[in-house]
Scaffold this motif. Structure first.
Motif, PDB file in Angstrom:
ATOM      1  N   ASN A 136      -9.425 147.163 144.780  1.00  0.00           N
ATOM      2  CA  ASN A 136      -8.869 148.032 145.810  1.00  0.00           C
ATOM      3  C   ASN A 136      -8.141 147.136 146.810  1.00  0.00           C
ATOM      4  O   ASN A 136      -8.756 146.558 147.691  1.00  0.00           O
ATOM      5  CB  ASN A 136      -9.994 148.817 146.487  1.00  0.00           C
ATOM      6  CG  ASN A 136      -9.477 149.785 147.531  1.00  0.00           C
ATOM      7  OD1 ASN A 136      -8.267 149.964 147.692  1.00  0.00           O
ATOM      8  ND2 ASN A 136     -10.382 150.402 148.261  1.00  0.00           N
ATOM      9  N   ARG A 137      -6.844 147.055 146.665  1.00  0.00           N
ATOM     10  CA  ARG A 137      -6.000 145.974 147.170  1.00  0.00           C
ATOM     11  C   ARG A 137      -6.289 144.772 146.276  1.00  0.00           C
ATOM     12  O   ARG A 137      -7.418 144.565 145.864  1.00  0.00           O
ATOM     13  CB  ARG A 137      -6.207 145.674 148.652  1.00  0.00           C
ATOM     14  CG  ARG A 137      -5.851 146.845 149.558  1.00  0.00           C
ATOM     15  CD  ARG A 137      -5.881 146.438 151.014  1.00  0.00           C
ATOM     16  NE  ARG A 137      -5.577 147.543 151.901  1.00  0.00           N
ATOM     17  CZ  ARG A 137      -4.355 147.927 152.236  1.00  0.00           C
ATOM     18  NH1 ARG A 137      -3.313 147.299 151.730  1.00  0.00           N
ATOM     19  NH2 ARG A 137      -4.168 148.939 153.060  1.00  0.00           N
ATOM     20  N   THR A 138      -5.282 144.016 145.996  1.00  0.00           N
ATOM     21  CA  THR A 138      -5.387 143.076 144.886  1.00  0.00           C
ATOM     22  C   THR A 138      -4.771 141.730 145.240  1.00  0.00           C
ATOM     23  O   THR A 138      -4.438 141.450 146.391  1.00  0.00           O
ATOM     24  CB  THR A 138      -4.636 143.654 143.666  1.00  0.00           C
ATOM     25  OG1 THR A 138      -3.216 143.592 143.933  1.00  0.00           O
ATOM     26  CG2 THR A 138      -5.013 145.100 143.386  1.00  0.00           C
ATOM     27  N   HIS A 139      -4.600 140.918 144.188  1.00  0.00           N
ATOM     28  CA  HIS A 139      -3.912 139.637 144.359  1.00  0.00           C
ATOM     29  C   HIS A 139      -2.467 139.827 144.803  1.00  0.00           C
ATOM     30  O   HIS A 139      -1.828 138.864 145.239  1.00  0.00           O
ATOM     31  CB  HIS A 139      -3.969 138.822 143.062  1.00  0.00           C
ATOM     32  CG  HIS A 139      -3.722 139.612 141.809  1.00  0.00           C
ATOM     33  ND1 HIS A 139      -4.598 140.559 141.329  1.00  0.00           N
ATOM     34  CD2 HIS A 139      -2.694 139.579 140.920  1.00  0.00           C
ATOM     35  CE1 HIS A 139      -4.121 141.079 140.207  1.00  0.00           C
ATOM     36  NE2 HIS A 139      -2.968 140.519 139.944  1.00  0.00           N
ATOM     37  N   TYR A 140      -1.945 141.049 144.723  1.00  0.00           N
ATOM     38  CA  TYR A 140      -0.569 141.307 145.169  1.00  0.00           C
ATOM     39  C   TYR A 140      -0.431 141.325 146.687  1.00  0.00           C
ATOM     40  O   TYR A 140       0.693 141.248 147.203  1.00  0.00           O
ATOM     41  CB  TYR A 140      -0.054 142.611 144.558  1.00  0.00           C
ATOM     42  CG  TYR A 140       0.330 142.411 143.122  1.00  0.00           C
ATOM     43  CD1 TYR A 140       1.576 141.901 142.775  1.00  0.00           C
ATOM     44  CD2 TYR A 140      -0.594 142.653 142.107  1.00  0.00           C
ATOM     45  CE1 TYR A 140       1.910 141.671 141.454  1.00  0.00           C
ATOM     46  CE2 TYR A 140      -0.270 142.418 140.778  1.00  0.00           C
ATOM     47  CZ  TYR A 140       0.982 141.923 140.463  1.00  0.00           C
ATOM     48  OH  TYR A 140       1.306 141.672 139.154  1.00  0.00           O
ATOM     49  N   GLU A 141      -1.548 141.406 147.398  1.00  0.00           N
ATOM     50  CA  GLU A 141      -1.469 141.270 148.852  1.00  0.00           C
ATOM     51  C   GLU A 141      -0.810 139.945 149.225  1.00  0.00           C
ATOM     52  O   GLU A 141      -0.198 139.817 150.288  1.00  0.00           O
ATOM     53  CB  GLU A 141      -2.875 141.328 149.457  1.00  0.00           C
ATOM     54  CG  GLU A 141      -3.572 142.674 149.317  1.00  0.00           C
ATOM     55  CD  GLU A 141      -2.967 143.733 150.214  1.00  0.00           C
ATOM     56  OE1 GLU A 141      -3.240 143.714 151.419  1.00  0.00           O
ATOM     57  OE2 GLU A 141      -2.201 144.585 149.694  1.00  0.00           O
ATOM     58  N   ASN A 142      -0.930 138.962 148.321  1.00  0.00           N
ATOM     59  CA  ASN A 142      -0.398 137.625 148.580  1.00  0.00           C
ATOM     60  C   ASN A 142       1.116 137.527 148.425  1.00  0.00           C
ATOM     61  O   ASN A 142       1.703 136.474 148.705  1.00  0.00           O
ATOM     62  CB  ASN A 142      -1.074 136.615 147.657  1.00  0.00           C
ATOM     63  CG  ASN A 142      -2.561 136.510 147.924  1.00  0.00           C
ATOM     64  OD1 ASN A 142      -2.983 135.928 148.907  1.00  0.00           O
ATOM     65  ND2 ASN A 142      -3.364 137.098 147.046  1.00  0.00           N
ATOM     66  N   VAL A 143       1.754 138.614 147.974  1.00  0.00           N
ATOM     67  CA  VAL A 143       3.228 138.653 147.956  1.00  0.00           C
ATOM     68  C   VAL A 143       3.726 139.929 148.635  1.00  0.00           C
ATOM     69  O   VAL A 143       4.884 140.302 148.475  1.00  0.00           O
ATOM     70  CB  VAL A 143       3.794 138.551 146.520  1.00  0.00           C
ATOM     71  CG1 VAL A 143       3.581 137.156 145.954  1.00  0.00           C
ATOM     72  CG2 VAL A 143       3.182 139.609 145.606  1.00  0.00           C
ATOM     73  N   LEU A 144       2.842 140.586 149.380  1.00  0.00           N
ATOM     74  CA  LEU A 144       3.224 141.786 150.121  1.00  0.00           C
ATOM     75  C   LEU A 144       2.973 141.587 151.614  1.00  0.00           C
ATOM     76  O   LEU A 144       3.903 141.405 152.392  1.00  0.00           O
ATOM     77  CB  LEU A 144       2.450 142.993 149.583  1.00  0.00           C
ATOM     78  CG  LEU A 144       2.801 143.404 148.149  1.00  0.00           C
ATOM     79  CD1 LEU A 144       1.776 144.378 147.602  1.00  0.00           C
ATOM     80  CD2 LEU A 144       4.192 144.018 148.084  1.00  0.00           C
ATOM     81  N   VAL A 145       1.702 141.590 152.004  1.00  0.00           N
ATOM     82  CA  VAL A 145       1.360 141.392 153.408  1.00  0.00           C
ATOM     83  C   VAL A 145       1.888 140.047 153.910  1.00  0.00           C
ATOM     84  O   VAL A 145       2.405 139.941 155.031  1.00  0.00           O
ATOM     85  CB  VAL A 145      -0.167 141.479 153.611  1.00  0.00           C
ATOM     86  CG1 VAL A 145      -0.530 141.174 155.063  1.00  0.00           C
ATOM     87  CG2 VAL A 145      -0.677 142.859 153.221  1.00  0.00           C
ATOM     88  N   THR A 146       1.774 139.030 153.071  1.00  0.00           N
ATOM     89  CA  THR A 146       2.213 137.700 153.506  1.00  0.00           C
ATOM     90  C   THR A 146       3.729 137.589 153.604  1.00  0.00           C
ATOM     91  O   THR A 146       4.232 136.699 154.302  1.00  0.00           O
ATOM     92  CB  THR A 146       1.686 136.614 152.549  1.00  0.00           C
ATOM     93  OG1 THR A 146       2.029 136.965 151.203  1.00  0.00           O
ATOM     94  CG2 THR A 146       0.183 136.460 152.679  1.00  0.00           C
ATOM     95  N   ARG A 147       4.450 138.446 152.930  1.00  0.00           N
ATOM     96  CA  ARG A 147       5.912 138.433 153.086  1.00  0.00           C
ATOM     97  C   ARG A 147       6.316 139.167 154.355  1.00  0.00           C
ATOM     98  O   ARG A 147       7.285 138.787 155.018  1.00  0.00           O
ATOM     99  CB  ARG A 147       6.606 139.061 151.870  1.00  0.00           C
ATOM    100  CG  ARG A 147       6.519 138.198 150.622  1.00  0.00           C
ATOM    101  CD  ARG A 147       7.366 138.744 149.493  1.00  0.00           C
ATOM    102  NE  ARG A 147       8.772 138.362 149.616  1.00  0.00           N
ATOM    103  CZ  ARG A 147       9.704 138.660 148.721  1.00  0.00           C
ATOM    104  NH1 ARG A 147       9.375 139.360 147.633  1.00  0.00           N
ATOM    105  NH2 ARG A 147      10.951 138.280 148.887  1.00  0.00           N
ATOM    106  N   VAL A 148       5.572 140.224 154.688  1.00  0.00           N
ATOM    107  CA  VAL A 148       5.831 140.921 155.947  1.00  0.00           C
ATOM    108  C   VAL A 148       5.404 140.045 157.127  1.00  0.00           C
ATOM    109  O   VAL A 148       6.076 140.004 158.160  1.00  0.00           O
ATOM    110  CB  VAL A 148       5.076 142.268 155.975  1.00  0.00           C
ATOM    111  CG1 VAL A 148       5.261 142.957 157.337  1.00  0.00           C
ATOM    112  CG2 VAL A 148       5.593 143.192 154.865  1.00  0.00           C
TER     113      VAL A 148
END
Length: 291
Positions: A122-134
């Protein structure tokens, strides 16, 4: 109600989020959706029991979406018929100090499903290319070589991270983990309505966070980065599915049907055969127990 075809939601080639609807089947009856979901729930539960005995595959379900998009309630409803030991849910929040002492994928490796089980991110390793890009300043917490300030984070950095994620998913797929990724595609207006509902209903007050409004201000940035990440990481072995999420009940049913349909492709999943020598001695064992 129209039947669900997983290919209608799977990302194959380039897509534009702005051209994909956030709602489908508006006229669908609520009871019909619930009844159909109940049937799929039961089938998935039985499948997981067989998977556990088969002991060859684990299943990783990745859920991504903006705040209020329905991830939590989907987990509760879609997997509620599972044996509690057959599914494990991981909600990845801001990395803690221990996690930051490792690479960004480390904590996700630790949470991968055992053979025969489902894991839900529930939220994944993709937070590392989503939240961190914002919020690229978050990358500085990782203490990476060559990254001393935000200006050191180049477009190549994000391209490399996408490639690393693809390699991660390829590696676990080749070792028996089925990867299915779902993006909950919700409209900004629907999010506004759901956030207001949290403020207006006392029983939902605990769900509200001012941080949700802060992130909402970056809506367009998030949409751009979601689109980029999905386009670059939807692969044959780890596909993305874009789920219209303005209707929570419909979204749950669509996800459940897709999981069921994709698992049906694994025709080798079956209960193991008992050794013939053991079968031949059933009468002996029965007499021993009866005696």
């Amino acid at each position: 109600m129209k039947s669900i075809n997983p290919d209608d939601f799977k990302v194959v080639g380039k897509m534009e989020l702005s051209k994909i609807p956030t709602n489908l089947f508006n006229a669908s009856d609520e009871e019909e959706k619930e009844a159909k979901l109940d049937k799929v729930q039961a089938k998935l539960s039985e499948l997981q029991d067989v998977m556990y005995a088969h002991n060859k595959y684990g299943v990783l379900i990745c859920l991504q979406g903006m705040d209020t998009s329905g991830k939590d309630s989907l987990i509760r409803e879609v997997f509620k018929e599972f044996n509690p030991r057959g599914v494990v849910v991981h909600s990845f929040k801001t990395p803690n100090s221990t996690e930051l002492e490792h690479d960004y994928l480390w904590r996700h490796y630790l949470a991968l499903p055992e053979k025969g089980k489902f894991a839900v991110f529930n939220r994944t390793h993709y937070e590392n290319v989503l939240v961190t890009r914002v919020h690229p300043e978050y990358i500085l917490n990782e203490n990476l070589p060559g990254i001393e300030k935000v200006e050191d984070i180049t477009p190549e950095f994000w391209e490399n991270r996408m490639e690393q994620i693809n390699n991660f998913e390829k590696h676990i797929s080749q070792n028996g983990t089925i990867v299915l990724k779902f993006y909950f595609h919700m409209s900004k207006e629907e999010q506004r309505i759901r956030l207001l509902r949290r403020l207006e209903n006392e029983e939902h007050h605990w769900k509200f966070s001012p941080g949700d409004l802060k992130e909402r201000a970056y809506w367009d940035d998030y949409m751009n980065y979601y689109q980029d990440a999905i386009n670059k990481t939807s692969t044959a072995i780890a596909p993305w599915y874009i789920i219209p999420a303005d209707d929570k009940e419909m979204a749950r049913y669509i996800v459940a049907e897709i999981i069921w349909a994709e698992m049906q492709k694994l025709t080798d999943i079956k209960e193991p055969e008992l050794d013939q020598k053991v079968k031949d001695n059933f009468d002996v064992y029965r007499k021993e127990l009866e005696g």
